[in-house]
Design a protein around this motif. Sequence first.
Motif, PDB file in Angstrom:
ATOM      1  N   VAL A 183     -77.087 -33.830 -66.041  1.00  0.00           N
ATOM      2  CA  VAL A 183     -76.661 -34.664 -64.906  1.00  0.00           C
ATOM      3  C   VAL A 183     -75.207 -34.595 -64.634  1.00  0.00           C
ATOM      4  O   VAL A 183     -74.477 -34.998 -65.524  1.00  0.00           O
TER       5      VAL A 183
ATOM      6  N   LEU B 251     -73.466 -37.161 -60.271  1.00  0.00           N
ATOM      7  CA  LEU B 251     -74.758 -37.820 -59.512  1.00  0.00           C
ATOM      8  C   LEU B 251     -74.162 -38.898 -58.865  1.00  0.00           C
ATOM      9  O   LEU B 251     -73.548 -40.293 -59.373  1.00  0.00           O
ATOM     10  N   LYS B 252     -74.583 -39.097 -57.607  1.00  0.00           N
ATOM     11  CA  LYS B 252     -74.179 -40.164 -56.702  1.00  0.00           C
ATOM     12  C   LYS B 252     -75.343 -40.415 -55.731  1.00  0.00           C
ATOM     13  O   LYS B 252     -75.938 -39.420 -55.270  1.00  0.00           O
ATOM     14  N   TYR B 253     -75.731 -41.713 -55.741  1.00  0.00           N
ATOM     15  CA  TYR B 253     -76.885 -42.036 -54.653  1.00  0.00           C
ATOM     16  C   TYR B 253     -76.724 -43.474 -54.090  1.00  0.00           C
ATOM     17  O   TYR B 253     -76.482 -44.436 -54.980  1.00  0.00           O
TER      18      TYR B 253
ATOM     19  N   LEU C 249     -82.194 -43.639 -61.590  1.00  0.00           N
ATOM     20  CA  LEU C 249     -81.756 -42.262 -62.284  1.00  0.00           C
ATOM     21  C   LEU C 249     -83.239 -41.842 -62.482  1.00  0.00           C
ATOM     22  O   LEU C 249     -83.295 -40.542 -62.527  1.00  0.00           O
TER      23      LEU C 249
ATOM     24  N   HIS D 202     -84.615 -39.637 -59.950  1.00  0.00           N
ATOM     25  CA  HIS D 202     -83.795 -38.423 -59.516  1.00  0.00           C
ATOM     26  C   HIS D 202     -84.364 -37.441 -60.543  1.00  0.00           C
ATOM     27  O   HIS D 202     -84.675 -36.337 -60.337  1.00  0.00           O
TER      28      HIS D 202
ATOM     29  N   PRO E 268     -80.121 -36.064 -55.149  1.00  0.00           N
ATOM     30  CA  PRO E 268     -78.735 -36.752 -55.269  1.00  0.00           C
ATOM     31  C   PRO E 268     -78.082 -36.404 -53.906  1.00  0.00           C
ATOM     32  O   PRO E 268     -78.280 -35.472 -53.096  1.00  0.00           O
ATOM     33  N   GLN E 269     -77.236 -37.393 -53.386  1.00  0.00           N
ATOM     34  CA  GLN E 269     -76.488 -37.260 -52.272  1.00  0.00           C
ATOM     35  C   GLN E 269     -75.340 -36.352 -52.617  1.00  0.00           C
ATOM     36  O   GLN E 269     -74.910 -35.327 -51.726  1.00  0.00           O
ATOM     37  N   THR E 270     -74.455 -36.612 -53.800  1.00  0.00           N
ATOM     38  CA  THR E 270     -73.724 -35.637 -54.048  1.00  0.00           C
ATOM     39  C   THR E 270     -73.970 -35.403 -55.826  1.00  0.00           C
ATOM     40  O   THR E 270     -74.678 -36.123 -56.288  1.00  0.00           O
ATOM     41  N   GLY E 271     -73.482 -34.302 -56.255  1.00  0.00           N
ATOM     42  CA  GLY E 271     -73.537 -33.882 -57.756  1.00  0.00           C
ATOM     43  C   GLY E 271     -75.043 -33.070 -57.948  1.00  0.00           C
ATOM     44  O   GLY E 271     -75.674 -32.858 -56.670  1.00  0.00           O
ATOM     45  N   ARG E 272     -75.475 -33.122 -59.009  1.00  0.00           N
ATOM     46  CA  ARG E 272     -76.642 -32.446 -59.245  1.00  0.00           C
ATOM     47  C   ARG E 272     -77.371 -32.755 -60.448  1.00  0.00           C
ATOM     48  O   ARG E 272     -76.811 -32.983 -61.491  1.00  0.00           O
ATOM     49  N   VAL E 273     -78.796 -32.478 -60.434  1.00  0.00           N
ATOM     50  CA  VAL E 273     -79.441 -32.797 -61.844  1.00  0.00           C
ATOM     51  C   VAL E 273     -80.057 -31.233 -61.900  1.00  0.00           C
ATOM     52  O   VAL E 273     -80.712 -30.693 -61.144  1.00  0.00           O
TER      53      VAL E 273
END
Lengths: 252, 270
Positions: free
Chosen positions: A8, A11-13, A48, A51, A58-63
């Motif tokens: 992760v 990650l932002k949500y 989390l 996700h 995610p709105q930004t970042g990545r999984v």
Amino acid sequence: MSHHIIEVEDLKYSYPDGTEALRDLSFRITHGESVALIGANGAGKSTLLLHLAGLLFPQTGRVRLGGITVTRKNILQIRRRVGLVFQDPDDQLFMPTVFEEVAFAPVNMGVPPDEVKELVNSVLEQVGVSHLRPRPPYRLSHGEKRAVALAAVLAGLPDVLLLDEPSAGLDPRARRQLIELLRGFTHTKIVATHDLDLAWELCPRTIILAAGTVAAEGPSREILGDEKLLRCCGLELPLRLQGGPLVGTTRE
Amino acid sequence: MSVLENALYDLHRLEDLAAGETFIHRLHPGANFLATAVFVTVVASFPRYEVTGLMPLVVYPAFTLLLADLPLGFVLARLLVVSPFVLFFALADLFFIRAPLVRFGPFFLPAGWISAASLLLRFFLSVSAALSFVATGGFVPFCAFLARWRLFRPFASVLFFVYRYSYLTLEEAARLVRAHNLRAGGRGLRLREWGHLIGPFLWRTYARAHCLYLAMVARGFNGVFPSFGPPRKWTGKDLLYVSTWTIFFLLARCVDLAALLGGLVLGGTR
């Protein structure tokens, strides 16, 4: 084997009402690890998990799962590899019998009917509830429902198991059985819980979430023994470190 | 128990009854469905003032109720619950259709009485047959049966969701009303309190429905109702069951069996 590595990154949500659930969250979990995810209410644990299961994006970042970034395009592939057991089994069980409930995932994945039957029987046996096979889920006790919910997820043959508050509402014996059962699984496990004694017993590694981000991570014995850190994050020492009764075990 | 809790109990009871092991329960869901569908169609097709012609059809619900070992009291109680609407129309017939139709010596029986009796009889027959269909086959197996055909799949999915979400809605409503009653000091819900309750109720129901949906999606659900196990094959018993009943229903529709039987009993005087 690297295909179960969970990464992760930043990650932002935020939920539609503006509540920031996760922010700049990063961690890495390797194949076969058992990790406890702890934190106060509203810390972002359930968000989390959603996700990681590919139910939120995610709105930004990545999984990333096994090197593949989770996107809407590969979501079916991801969901086959990740199994999520919900916090409340009543939110998860909806079929008229336990058999159909457990068969739901394999049937959706196109497993042939004969194999579905075999798979369901084996999973129910594994979880110790094969006697409940023909019963309707709404007639079961909370502990039985939770066992069926776990079996229903295991029947999808996931590589990664996500458990949201698995011991909530269980009596000491059912809790002990659950711990022993989970201990026997070789899946990569992420356990979001307030039950710090369960985390201590089951997970060699712990991640503390606070206000949507990682407040601390490390070996469970260190993290869960750090009273100051736990207090900062709205938590307390596990009962076993407070000299309290050990739930579900015999005192020596 | 509150009205809502009773309704929930009834739904659970129907599902429990559907898990029976009688001859009727073991029938192919399609056989049960076809027999019930033909029955309801035949019942609905009788003319407005027909009563005696409908009488022989009582055999079908009576047969299924007895053979499926369904509790008569439970079925009658459910019939009563859904009867007020039909009773209203039957009463309207009694009051508004006063033209004489049948003569008994010096007395005339108004047409409204006959049409009310016919309406009530048709309601009793159709609803009891539908109830025994659900209580012997189960609603979800019926959805699974429909889902075997590509044409009916969306319909089966919609039916399934309506059924499941009606459970959920009832559960949430029952919880909310129970929580209110525990702190209401014995008084019921006031009109102005409904406004405060309806918002949380809708929100909670939506949130739970969303959780349920996520749980389904997480296990590979893609909008198509899944079929469990290999498709059940029709047996000779299923075909015999449907064909026997269909012949009987058509016979009852075309021939006045009650009059025929009466004539036979009275020694062919008619």
